[in-house]
Motif scaffolding. Structure first.
Motif, PDB file in Angstrom:
ATOM      1  N   LEU A 198     -79.983  20.055 -72.528  1.00  0.00           N
ATOM      2  CA  LEU A 198     -79.747  18.974 -71.572  1.00  0.00           C
ATOM      3  C   LEU A 198     -80.998  18.123 -71.346  1.00  0.00           C
ATOM      4  CD1 LEU A 198     -77.646  20.993 -68.978  1.00  0.00           C
ATOM      5  CD2 LEU A 198     -76.806  19.443 -70.725  1.00  0.00           C
ATOM      6  N   SER A 199     -82.035  18.358 -72.188  1.00  0.00           N
ATOM      7  CA  SER A 199     -83.296  17.622 -72.088  1.00  0.00           C
ATOM      8  C   SER A 199     -83.877  17.691 -70.685  1.00  0.00           C
ATOM      9  CB  SER A 199     -83.110  16.160 -72.489  1.00  0.00           C
ATOM     10  OG  SER A 199     -82.587  16.088 -73.766  1.00  0.00           O
ATOM     11  N   VAL A 200     -83.949  18.891 -70.167  1.00  0.00           N
ATOM     12  CA  VAL A 200     -84.499  19.063 -68.822  1.00  0.00           C
ATOM     13  C   VAL A 200     -85.872  19.716 -68.944  1.00  0.00           C
ATOM     14  CG1 VAL A 200     -84.212  20.293 -66.642  1.00  0.00           C
ATOM     15  CG2 VAL A 200     -82.235  19.243 -67.753  1.00  0.00           C
ATOM     16  N   GLN A 201     -86.799  19.237 -68.105  1.00  0.00           N
ATOM     17  CA  GLN A 201     -88.119  19.843 -68.079  1.00  0.00           C
ATOM     18  C   GLN A 201     -88.157  20.846 -66.935  1.00  0.00           C
ATOM     19  OE1 GLN A 201     -90.735  16.371 -68.264  1.00  0.00           O
ATOM     20  NE2 GLN A 201     -92.343  17.856 -68.698  1.00  0.00           N
ATOM     21  N   VAL A 202     -88.497  22.070 -67.276  1.00  0.00           N
ATOM     22  CA  VAL A 202     -88.515  23.110 -66.239  1.00  0.00           C
ATOM     23  C   VAL A 202     -89.955  23.367 -65.835  1.00  0.00           C
ATOM     24  CG1 VAL A 202     -87.921  25.501 -65.718  1.00  0.00           C
ATOM     25  CG2 VAL A 202     -86.468  24.152 -67.235  1.00  0.00           C
ATOM     26  N   SER A 203     -90.230  23.352 -64.532  1.00  0.00           N
ATOM     27  CA  SER A 203     -91.587  23.692 -64.104  1.00  0.00           C
ATOM     28  C   SER A 203     -91.533  24.812 -63.073  1.00  0.00           C
ATOM     29  CB  SER A 203     -92.290  22.455 -63.552  1.00  0.00           C
ATOM     30  OG  SER A 203     -91.597  21.978 -62.445  1.00  0.00           O
ATOM     31  N   LEU A 204     -92.590  25.593 -63.053  1.00  0.00           N
ATOM     32  CA  LEU A 204     -92.655  26.744 -62.143  1.00  0.00           C
ATOM     33  C   LEU A 204     -93.743  26.502 -61.112  1.00  0.00           C
ATOM     34  CD1 LEU A 204     -92.546  29.622 -64.771  1.00  0.00           C
ATOM     35  CD2 LEU A 204     -90.637  28.509 -63.627  1.00  0.00           C
ATOM     36  N   LEU A 205     -93.482  26.881 -59.886  1.00  0.00           N
ATOM     37  CA  LEU A 205     -94.501  26.775 -58.850  1.00  0.00           C
ATOM     38  C   LEU A 205     -94.477  28.085 -58.060  1.00  0.00           C
ATOM     39  CD1 LEU A 205     -96.469  24.590 -57.740  1.00  0.00           C
ATOM     40  CD2 LEU A 205     -94.834  24.269 -55.905  1.00  0.00           C
ATOM     41  N   LEU A 206     -95.249  29.036 -58.514  1.00  0.00           N
ATOM     42  CA  LEU A 206     -95.264  30.352 -57.867  1.00  0.00           C
ATOM     43  C   LEU A 206     -96.575  30.501 -57.119  1.00  0.00           C
ATOM     44  CD1 LEU A 206     -93.884  32.563 -60.773  1.00  0.00           C
ATOM     45  CD2 LEU A 206     -92.648  31.297 -59.035  1.00  0.00           C
ATOM     46  N   ARG A 207     -96.474  30.670 -55.796  1.00  0.00           N
ATOM     47  CA  ARG A 207     -97.687  30.868 -55.007  1.00  0.00           C
ATOM     48  C   ARG A 207     -98.393  32.140 -55.480  1.00  0.00           C
ATOM     49  NH1 ARG A 207     -97.064  27.256 -50.610  1.00  0.00           N
ATOM     50  NH2 ARG A 207     -96.981  25.451 -51.963  1.00  0.00           N
ATOM     51  N   PRO A 208     -99.712  32.097 -55.547  1.00  0.00           N
ATOM     52  CA  PRO A 208    -100.412  33.310 -55.964  1.00  0.00           C
ATOM     53  C   PRO A 208    -100.334  34.380 -54.856  1.00  0.00           C
ATOM     54  CG  PRO A 208    -101.971  31.596 -55.370  1.00  0.00           C
ATOM     55  CD  PRO A 208    -100.616  30.981 -55.274  1.00  0.00           C
ATOM     56  N   ASP A 209    -100.603  35.575 -55.217  1.00  0.00           N
ATOM     57  CA  ASP A 209    -100.615  36.720 -54.288  1.00  0.00           C
ATOM     58  C   ASP A 209     -99.285  36.917 -53.567  1.00  0.00           C
ATOM     59  OD1 ASP A 209    -103.267  36.816 -55.006  1.00  0.00           O
ATOM     60  OD2 ASP A 209    -103.868  35.519 -53.328  1.00  0.00           O
ATOM     61  N   LEU A 210     -98.187  36.655 -54.222  1.00  0.00           N
ATOM     62  CA  LEU A 210     -96.880  36.916 -53.611  1.00  0.00           C
ATOM     63  C   LEU A 210     -96.624  38.425 -53.661  1.00  0.00           C
ATOM     64  CD1 LEU A 210     -94.431  34.207 -54.987  1.00  0.00           C
ATOM     65  CD2 LEU A 210     -95.154  34.563 -52.633  1.00  0.00           C
ATOM     66  N   PRO A 211     -96.098  38.998 -52.581  1.00  0.00           N
ATOM     67  CA  PRO A 211     -95.778  40.426 -52.660  1.00  0.00           C
ATOM     68  C   PRO A 211     -94.562  40.637 -53.553  1.00  0.00           C
ATOM     69  CG  PRO A 211     -95.089  39.515 -50.574  1.00  0.00           C
ATOM     70  CD  PRO A 211     -95.797  38.413 -51.274  1.00  0.00           C
ATOM     71  N   ARG A 212     -94.408  41.824 -54.058  1.00  0.00           N
ATOM     72  CA  ARG A 212     -93.261  42.141 -54.887  1.00  0.00           C
ATOM     73  C   ARG A 212     -92.024  42.213 -53.992  1.00  0.00           C
ATOM     74  NH1 ARG A 212     -95.139  44.105 -59.790  1.00  0.00           N
ATOM     75  NH2 ARG A 212     -93.345  45.422 -60.261  1.00  0.00           N
ATOM     76  N   VAL A 213     -90.844  42.037 -54.559  1.00  0.00           N
ATOM     77  CA  VAL A 213     -89.615  42.118 -53.771  1.00  0.00           C
ATOM     78  C   VAL A 213     -88.839  43.363 -54.195  1.00  0.00           C
ATOM     79  CG1 VAL A 213     -89.366  39.675 -53.276  1.00  0.00           C
ATOM     80  CG2 VAL A 213     -88.491  40.595 -55.422  1.00  0.00           C
ATOM     81  N   HIS A 214     -87.992  43.870 -53.262  1.00  0.00           N
ATOM     82  CA  HIS A 214     -87.193  45.057 -53.564  1.00  0.00           C
ATOM     83  C   HIS A 214     -85.775  44.575 -53.820  1.00  0.00           C
ATOM     84  CE1 HIS A 214     -86.354  49.291 -53.591  1.00  0.00           C
ATOM     85  NE2 HIS A 214     -85.298  49.079 -52.821  1.00  0.00           N
ATOM     86  N   CYS A 215     -85.292  44.705 -55.034  1.00  0.00           N
ATOM     87  CA  CYS A 215     -83.986  44.120 -55.343  1.00  0.00           C
ATOM     88  C   CYS A 215     -83.353  44.758 -56.563  1.00  0.00           C
ATOM     89  CB  CYS A 215     -84.140  42.624 -55.568  1.00  0.00           C
ATOM     90  SG  CYS A 215     -85.106  42.260 -57.024  1.00  0.00           S
ATOM     91  N   LEU A 256     -80.214   9.256 -66.641  1.00  0.00           N
ATOM     92  CA  LEU A 256     -81.050   9.857 -65.604  1.00  0.00           C
ATOM     93  C   LEU A 256     -82.291  10.467 -66.265  1.00  0.00           C
ATOM     94  CD1 LEU A 256     -81.401  10.796 -62.608  1.00  0.00           C
ATOM     95  CD2 LEU A 256     -80.303  12.923 -63.295  1.00  0.00           C
ATOM     96  N   TRP A 257     -83.431   9.806 -66.153  1.00  0.00           N
ATOM     97  CA  TRP A 257     -84.705  10.290 -66.704  1.00  0.00           C
ATOM     98  C   TRP A 257     -85.761  10.188 -65.647  1.00  0.00           C
ATOM     99  CZ3 TRP A 257     -83.690  12.849 -70.786  1.00  0.00           C
ATOM    100  CH2 TRP A 257     -82.732  12.398 -71.688  1.00  0.00           C
ATOM    101  N   PRO A 258     -86.700  11.017 -65.575  1.00  0.00           N
ATOM    102  CA  PRO A 258     -86.718  12.295 -66.263  1.00  0.00           C
ATOM    103  C   PRO A 258     -85.849  13.308 -65.532  1.00  0.00           C
ATOM    104  CG  PRO A 258     -88.665  12.033 -64.922  1.00  0.00           C
ATOM    105  CD  PRO A 258     -87.847  10.802 -64.704  1.00  0.00           C
ATOM    106  N   ARG A 259     -85.554  14.403 -66.225  1.00  0.00           N
ATOM    107  CA  ARG A 259     -84.736  15.456 -65.610  1.00  0.00           C
ATOM    108  C   ARG A 259     -85.665  16.639 -65.323  1.00  0.00           C
ATOM    109  NH1 ARG A 259     -79.678  15.052 -69.866  1.00  0.00           N
ATOM    110  NH2 ARG A 259     -78.919  13.065 -69.112  1.00  0.00           N
ATOM    111  N   LEU A 260     -85.952  16.832 -64.042  1.00  0.00           N
ATOM    112  CA  LEU A 260     -86.923  17.865 -63.684  1.00  0.00           C
ATOM    113  C   LEU A 260     -86.260  18.943 -62.843  1.00  0.00           C
ATOM    114  CD1 LEU A 260     -89.802  15.475 -62.603  1.00  0.00           C
ATOM    115  CD2 LEU A 260     -89.644  16.736 -64.736  1.00  0.00           C
ATOM    116  N   LEU A 261     -86.513  20.182 -63.213  1.00  0.00           N
ATOM    117  CA  LEU A 261     -85.997  21.310 -62.442  1.00  0.00           C
ATOM    118  C   LEU A 261     -87.196  22.164 -62.060  1.00  0.00           C
ATOM    119  CD1 LEU A 261     -83.139  22.684 -61.760  1.00  0.00           C
ATOM    120  CD2 LEU A 261     -83.877  24.353 -63.455  1.00  0.00           C
TER     121      LEU A 261
END
Ligand code: ADP
Length: 663
Positions: free
Chosen positions: A530-547, A572-577
């Protein structure tokens, strides 16, 4: 092929060669001719110089004679001493044929003839000889010095004769003229005696008249070849003679001198070089033709390739593209060659990333041999995936001149992959539905029995009550049976609950990064489609989750897929997720909040309420179970799920999960 077009045609080349040969031959002939001419002019110059020097010699000899003659006037004419001295002089000077002493009336007082020949005037007499002594002496008197007569011919016998010239020298005694000394010169002897051998050697020396009539001649030469002639005037008081030098040269030799030989050798060398050049040229032509053939073969090969080829120099400029590449991106070669950064087939949204990649490549990092995937844009704006294989471009000297890349359009391959993925998903969903259905029917079947039994016992008891036949013991038994059946139903329900509880035990600690990493390959597959650009934004020092990892991954995948599908709008450009994870605090409890943000069409306020209703969907192929399942899973974990409007457009779905410690 191009090389052949620019190559001169065979007739034209032949014409050029003929013209060159003609020019060289003409030049050489001219050189030989000039060398010859130079030689001829040298011979002529030498002859003329010798003629004038011979005249100087003759004049000097005549002056010397005059001095000797002047000594004779101190003796009495006819006396013994005079005779002796005169005879002496005649012996020494062969050119003098007779010396006479004449009085003022020009009458001969005494004379002596040369001892070397018979007296010259004996045959015809002095007066009959044609000389005009009187006139000569008149001239001498007028000049008060020596005077020469014009030459005259004296016949010696019937056939022989002698060309003579008289000299009249006035004799002065005490300042008065007392007579004349008349001397006859033989012109022939003058030539042989006066003209030095250095001038006469190999030449003919002669006295001539003004019109060229020969008077006397000396030197016997073979008259062969070309005649050279030089004249010089011998001006004497009373007479002027012309001295002429003649020489003959053989028919011009092929190489008359070193110069001509040198010129000829040079000419030969030049011809040789011309021939060698011609041969070299022929070889070159042959090599060029072979090269052109090889090039044409290569070109045909490249043109028939389905793989796109592109060459770049070390500065990143495109130097070559093959037709397959042009066809792939939809740009003609002219619009591509010379382009550097920001190539027209780079999708604008990836431009920065590609620039970085190119910089790495130009810094000399060798790309992986197996290639890498990328997305290109056609001229009409559509994106398509390509597999790029790059290799350094090495020239004949072994130096790297750039990069050669091969491109494979993998859109078809992607389509097939996507198709199989979608069908697999559908299969899974159907299987899940079937399972749910089966479970429901099994449950209903299982529950049906105790419920039917309960209903039966209840009906039996009512009937017995109406007929008042129901004893207390019976009633107690029936109630016990009913409670047994109710317990059985309860057990069935508990077993289902236990089944669900068993999944609880599958829960474990996982980091946000691990959860997202697990779904990334699947996510990227769809993103590429689908020509989508995927970006990640993970805060550092996140605690682990129980799941329950599998379930939460399914939730993330569902939300991401919904987000990407919401952006699948033409134009629709750009396609950002964006996938985010952060720590939040709700009433003193810490949660990790996951968000999936898209910039798609957003959610209509009218359907906001129905989103989590099972089987609600706006998609043709949707099942409408995704969001409701997601919420259930999250709520089972104790978290919450919500959505809000994204800025400037789109939707953000967020859910919370308990941290590992608090769990
Ligand atoms: P399905 O995806 O099979 O339709 P879902 O329960 O996942 O089922 O979604 C229900 C509906 O919610 C979708 O049909 C769609 O209309 C809407 N929806 C879900 N996510 C989004 C989103 N990110 N942006 C816009 N609409 C969405």
């Amino acid at each position: 092929m191009q090389a052949r077009d620019t190559e001169p045609s065979a007739p034209r080349r032949r014409l050029l060669w003929s013209a060159l040969s003609l020019l060289v031959i003409t030049l050489l002939a001219l050189l030989v001719w000039l060398a010859n001419r130079f030689e001829v002019s040298q011979v002529q110059d030498r002859l003329e110089r010798d003629a004038s020097e011979a005249v100087v010699d003759i004049r000097a000899a005549l002056t010397r004679n005059l001095q000797s003659l002047q000594k004779l006037q101190f003796h009495t004419p006819g006396s013994q001493p005079w005779r002796m001295e005169t005879a002496d002089l005649l012996r020494q000077r062969r050119e003098l044929v007779r010396i006479e002493w004449r009085d003022s009336a020009k009458q001969v007082l005494a004379f002596l003839d040369s001892p070397y020949r018979a007296p010259v005037f004996n045959f015809l007499g002095r007066t009959g000889s044609g000389s005009d002594v009187g006139q000569t002496c008149e001239v001498a008197r007028r000049l008060s010095g020596p005077a020469y007569s014009s030459s005259y011919f004296v016949l010696q016998s019937d056939v022989l004769g002698l060309e003579l010239m008289d000299l009249c020298l006035p004799i002065m005694v005490a300042g008065r003229e007392s007579g004349f000394l008349v001397v006859s010169y033989s012109l022939q002897d003058m030539l042989s005696e006066f003209v030095g051998s250095q001038y006469a050697h190999g030449r003919e020396v002669s006295f001539t008249e003004g019109d060229g009539t020969r008077l006397a001649i000396d030197g016997a030469v073979r008259r062969v070849g070309r005649e050279f002639s030089a004249k010089s005037l011998l001006e004497l008081p009373g007479n002027t003679l012309v001295l002429r030098l003649n020489s003959w040269r053989r028919a011009p030799e092929l190489f008359p001198n070193v110069l001509s030989a040198l010129v000829a050798a040079l000419a030969l060398a030049l011809t040789m070089i011309l021939w060698l050049l011609g041969r070299d040229m022929r070889r070159r032509l042959r090599a060029e033709r072979e090269l052109a053939d090889t090039l044409a073969f290569r070109k045909a090969m490249e043109d028939s390739l389905l793989t796109g080829l592109r060459a770049r120099d070390l500065q990143g400029r495109i130097t070559y593209v093959n037709p397959a590449f042009c066809q792939m991106v939809g740009f003609p070669a002219e619009e591509l060659v010379g382009q550097s950064v920001d190539a027209p087939y780079w999708p604008p949204e990836y431009s920065e990333e590609y620039k970085k990649r190119q910089a790495i490549r130009l810094a000399g990092k060798v790309p992986p041999r197996e290639g890498f995937e990328s997305v290109f844009m056609r001229k009409d704006g559509t994106r398509f995936p390509v597999l790029i294989i790059e290799a350094p471009l090495i020239n004949a000297q072994g130096a790297q001149t750039g990069w050669m890349s091969a491109f494979l359009d993998i859109s078809e391959q992607r389509k097939v992959e996507e198709l199989s993925r979608a069908s697999q998903e559908r299969l899974q969903a159907t299987a899940r539905l079937a399972l749910v259905g089966e479970m429901a029917s099994l449950l209903s079947h299982e529950l049906n029995q105790p419920l039917a039994a309960i209903a039966g016992y209840a009906a039996g008891m009512r009937n017995l009550q109406q007929t008042s036949l129901l004893s207390d013991a019976d009633a107690q038994l029936v109630v016990q049976r009913i409670s047994e059946q109710a317990e059985r139903a309860g057990r069935i329900i508990k077993s289902v609950h236990d089944f669900v509880r068993r999944r609880d035990q599958a829960r474990e600690d996982a980091s946000a990064q691990e959860l997202i990493d697990a779904i990334l390959p699947l996510l990227n597959l769809q993103a590429r489609k689908l020509s989508v650009q995927v970006s990640l934004l993970l805060r550092p020092d996140l605690p682990r989750v129980h799941c329950d990892r599998t379930m939460v991954e399914q939730v993330l995948l569902n939300l991401a897929r919904n987000g990407m599908q919401a952006m699948d709008e033409p134009g629709l450009w750009p396609r950002l997720l964006e996938l985010r994870a952060q720590l939040i605090n709700v009433e003193g409890v810490q949660w990790v909040e996951f968000s999936v943000a898209d910039i798609g069409t957003g959610i209509d306020p009218e359907i906001e309420q129905q989103l989590f209703t099972p089987f609600f969907t706006t998609k043709a192929e949707g099942m409408g179970l995704g969001l409701s399942l997601c919420r259930t899973v999250i709520e089972q974990h104790g978290g919450t799920m919500r959505f809000e409007r994204n800025q400037p457009q789109g939707t953000v779905f967020s859910f919370t999960l308990p941290c590992a410690e608090s769990a």
